[in-house]
Enzyme design. Structure first.
Site, PDB file in Angstrom:
ATOM      1  N   ASP A  32     -21.761 -31.297  25.301  1.00 40.76           N
ATOM      2  CA  ASP A  32     -21.031 -32.018  24.269  1.00 40.76           C
ATOM      3  C   ASP A  32     -20.692 -33.421  24.771  1.00 40.76           C
ATOM      4  O   ASP A  32     -20.234 -33.593  25.910  1.00 40.76           O
ATOM      5  CB  ASP A  32     -19.753 -31.248  23.942  1.00 40.76           C
ATOM      6  CG  ASP A  32     -18.948 -31.897  22.846  1.00 40.76           C
ATOM      7  OD1 ASP A  32     -19.444 -31.968  21.715  1.00 40.76           O
ATOM      8  OD2 ASP A  32     -17.818 -32.335  23.145  1.00 40.76           O
ATOM      9  N   GLU A  61     -25.526 -34.649  23.640  1.00 38.79           N
ATOM     10  CA  GLU A  61     -25.288 -35.703  22.651  1.00 38.79           C
ATOM     11  C   GLU A  61     -25.163 -37.047  23.378  1.00 38.79           C
ATOM     12  O   GLU A  61     -24.186 -37.248  24.108  1.00 38.79           O
ATOM     13  CB  GLU A  61     -23.997 -35.442  21.887  1.00 38.79           C
ATOM     14  CG  GLU A  61     -23.995 -34.191  21.039  1.00 38.79           C
ATOM     15  CD  GLU A  61     -22.632 -33.981  20.399  1.00 38.79           C
ATOM     16  OE1 GLU A  61     -22.556 -33.976  19.157  1.00 38.79           O
ATOM     17  OE2 GLU A  61     -21.634 -33.835  21.125  1.00 38.79           O
TER      18      GLU A  61
END
Length: 779
Positions: free
Chosen positions: A336, A366
């Site tokens: 994340d 990400e």
């Protein structure tokens, strides 16, 4: 910035349990005193599910070494007991804290539990065999929240919202459709990507199965508490520290037995809080990044960010990832907000785990942050080149669908001029930010923002008609949410008898169809294959089951859509041309045929990547009307494997010629077989007679089904007539032609002429005089 130079290289931080005695180690270099505190009980919980008093334990003073590690060995079998660390500092502050390296905890992570991990291994664990994976681009990833999978009443699963739901096999609905994990196996995915399954903070594990709608029962889990412990709300008994571990392993084993690998969504960029988080009680201010003024920075957007670049923070992250891979047989990790993790840390994680633990592990994240950060070495697009990890491809995502929450459109949702961006993504983004296709995660939607169905409805202006809620971050089952859903019908515009007549359906299939036939690693969100809606909730992180739960009845309602996804996945898995490994392969084997007019077409040529098919053509039509698309002429004809209704690996029909009609908002995949024989030609010999034998500059302009309009020249004179030969395609019934002078300087006659080919197979001879049309079949 805090300056701590002490470093510990060992991998035995935490509790190392053995029946004869247990060793405890914790890194707290700035503490003046650290004590191990043992308990026989889990503690007294208050109404919020918290244990606030830890002062009644048996305290043992620990010893500190030069590396800043405090240690204590306790003889005897401590299994079943609990512990905390008591830390004291020179300024008088004192903390009772859970071990940051805890492997087991009590409900809501209140105390660390001492467990024998060997006793948590289910039957068959030592024989667990990971499904084969030759290369990262062989992966097809399905993003899923544990609770969403089974929570709905029509799921057919008994263990709703639990790890054990994935162990329930043989489930079918009343119409014979496979449910649960069998559905995933039938779909054909290779990996399931689970949203956070480590112990997180915001759901009270003691009340998660309550029927009181005012209690927060749901969260995506991006609020870390204990990084190395499975989340207890997904276990059948959060009070037993062993149960969550056993059931988590049972889930992994069940996936592997179904041929599915498991990717874990990890959140090492922030913690839920700082003061009550897992680190501050041991090394104040060290684990968190600060700005120039010494304030905790907020690159995560939720109040803090982990300082991964600091040596012992980097070690913690590396130890944690390794632990999940080794102890739980996890097959990959999604990071994340990886933009907040320094690139050196990410490189070391991937290199060490691939070389030392499992060479088939995959890593991705990400490549952005949630806000401004002082971190210099951010892991953004481009930093992954040649480093064995991948990044989410938001360029490709936006080109296909448009923005994430609004009216913005992309290729599949009605925006023109996106063809080159789509083709760049189709080619593995090697001319954008990757070195090779394995470095891009291709997707259009995931858990956050509008999911695919709701996004397409929004771009079509149908959100209001469908009654979408246009909200985000529900209030734990607020009555207004329920009332809004009662009047909502996300499928109001869909013809239930033939779902493919719906433009919304066609756009969603086209969007993920592009993803599944592009170079790179494809990922799609759970339920896309059943047209899942979240009723317009674009940020459903706490909105509860009524918004998030997968409605399994949609598989029956939209079975043709499921079958289409299943067919595309089978196509990708069966044909290595869709899974190229290197940029050199892409450059040699991907040939662009068209990138204009809201059409993208390309060819995978010359048995790309050892494919059994000689050449493959893929065409995407983003128009709301059918279009004629030119393709290379094949002497064997093109087999159609994917059309607007069916996708798979078998030939649906054979098409001939160099022009194809592609229906609106659809895709087509065609292929040439390796050893196919050339199709038999049927020649039409035209004998053209003009007064005075004046044939200089005259030619034929010819067209027909499967044939682009083109010029055919007369090849010579025979019996005083100019002769030309046209090859008719198999199955053709009619060919149109005009006899013209040069480039439309003059026509022989003004009207179009047609040759009726009939149903015969033999050659034809046509005699044409000025304004007279006669023909007869040759022998």
């Amino acid at each position: 910035m805090i300056d701590i130079t002490s470093y510990y290289e060992g991998r035995d931080l935490g509790c190392s349990y053995a029946p004869q005695g247990s060793l405890f180690k914790v890194w707290a270099p700035t503490a003046s005193l650290v004590s191990l505190v043992l308990y026989k009980e889990a503690g007294h919980y208050n109404s919020q599910g918290l244990v606030t008093d830890h002062s009644n334990g048996h305290e043992i003073v620990m010893k500190k070494d030069e590396s800043g590690v405090w240690s204590c060995y306790f003889s005897g079998d401590l299994k079943g007991l609990f512990y905390m660390y008591k830390t004291e500092f020179m300024d008088g502050t004192l903390h009772y804290a859970v071990d940051p390296y805890a492997k087991a905890v009590t409900a809501n992570g209140a105390r660390t539990a001492i467990v024998d991990l060997n006793s948590t291994n289910p039957v068959g664990w030592y024989e667990d065999s990971k499904p084969p994976l030759c290369h990262p681009t062989d992966s097809i990833i399905y993003e899923l929240h544990v609770r969403d999978f089974s929570a709905h009443g029509d799921s057919g699963m008994c263990y709703k919202g639990k790890y054990k739901a994935f162990t329930e096999i043989g489930l079918k609905d009343a119409h014979g459709n496979a449910l649960g994990i069998d559905h995933l196996a039938e779909l054909g995915i290779t990996h399931v990507h689970l949203l956070p399954v480590f112990d997180y903070k915001t759901v009270n594990e003691l009340q998660v199965d309550s029927h009181d709608s005012s209690i927060p029962l749901y969260n995506w889990g991006y609020d870390p508490q204990n990084f190395n412990v499975p989340e207890g709300s997904y276990s059948s008994n959060a009070n037993d520290p062993l149960i969550r571990i056993v059931e988590f392993k049972e889930m992994i084993l069940a996936f592997h037995q179904k041929g599915i690998r498991v990717i874990m969504d990890v959140v090492y960029n922030h913690t839920f809080t700082v003061e009550d988080g897992p680190f501050e009680a041991f090394v104040p201010h060290y684990f968190y990044r600060t700005d120039e003024a010494g304030r905790i920075s907020n690159g995560s957007g939720v109040g803090n960010e982990i300082a991964s670049e600091r040596p012992m923070v980097r070690k913690y992250i590396k130890d944690s990832v390794r632990y999940w891979a080794e102890e739980y047989h996890i097959d990959g990790f999604r990071f994340d907000l990886i933009g907040l993790t320094d690139t050196q840390t990410v490189k070391e994680i991937t290199k060490e785990l691939i070389e030392e633990v499992d060479q088939t592990l995959i890593f991705y994240g990400e490549p952005w942050t949630g806000g401004a950060t002082p971190l210099i070495q951010q892991t953004l697009k481009g930093t992954q080149k040649g480093e064995q990890f991948a990044l989410f491809n938001d360029h490709f995502r936006n080109a296909i669908k448009g923005d994430s929450d609004g009216w913005g459109r992309g290729f599949a949702t009605g925006e023109r001029g996106k063809e080159l961006e789509v083709m760049m993504g189709v080619s593995g983004s090697i001319h954008d930010f990757t070195y090779c296709p394995a470095e891009t995660i291709n997707y259009v939607t995931v858990h956050d923002n509008l999911n695919l169905w709701d996004k397409v409805l929004t771009t079509e202006g149908l959100a209001q008609e469908a009654g979408l809620l246009n909200s985000g971050g529900g209030s734990f089952g607020h009555p207004l949410d329920y009332e809004g859903m009662k009047t909502s019908d996300p499928y109001k515009s869909v013809n239930k008898r033939n779902v493919f007549t719906s433009d919304t359906v066609r756009r969603t299939i086209l969007a993920n169809g592009i993803v599944l036939t592009s170079q790179g690693i494809p990922l799609f969100q759970a339920g896309d294959e059943m047209l899942r809606s979240k009723f317009g909730d674009h940020n459903s992180y706490r909105s509860g089951d009524h918004i998030n739960a997968i409605r399994w009845d949609n598989k029956r309602r939209f079975r043709p859509v499921f079958d289409y996804y299943k067919g595309l996945i089978a196509l990708r898995k069966s044909h290595s041309a869709f899974r190229l490994h290197t940029r050199e392969q892409v450059e040699a084997n991907v040939e662009v045929l068209q990138c204009s007019g809201n059409v993208v077409s390309y060819m995978l040529k010359n048995h790309a990547n050892g494919d059994t098919w000689r050449n493959i053509i893929v065409i995407y039509n983003g128009n709301t009307e059918a279009v004629e698309v030119e393709v290379p002429l094949s002497l064997t004809g093109w087999n159609v494997a994917v059309n607007e209704y069916v996708a798979g690996t078998e030939s649906l029909e054979i098409v001939y010629g160099d022009m194809l009609t592609i229906p609106k908002l659809s895709m087509m995949v065609l292929y040439e077989e390796k050893d196919a024989k050339p199709y038999p030609t049927r020649n039409i010999e035209i004998h053209y007679e003009r007064p005075k034998g004046d044939y200089e500059g005259w030619n034929l302009w010819v067209w027909g089904k499967g044939m682009r309009e083109h010029q055919v020249n007369f090849e010579g004179i025979k019996n005083g007539r100019a002769v030309a030969v046209i090859s008719a395609l198999p199955g053709a019934r009619q060919i149109g032609y005009i006899i013209r002078l040069n480039d439309w300087e003059k026509k022989d006659v003004e009207r179009d002429r047609y040759i009726d080919l009939g149903t015969g197979k033999g050659d034809l001879k046509i005699i044409v005089k000025s304004d007279v049309h006669q023909w007869r079949r040759t022998s």
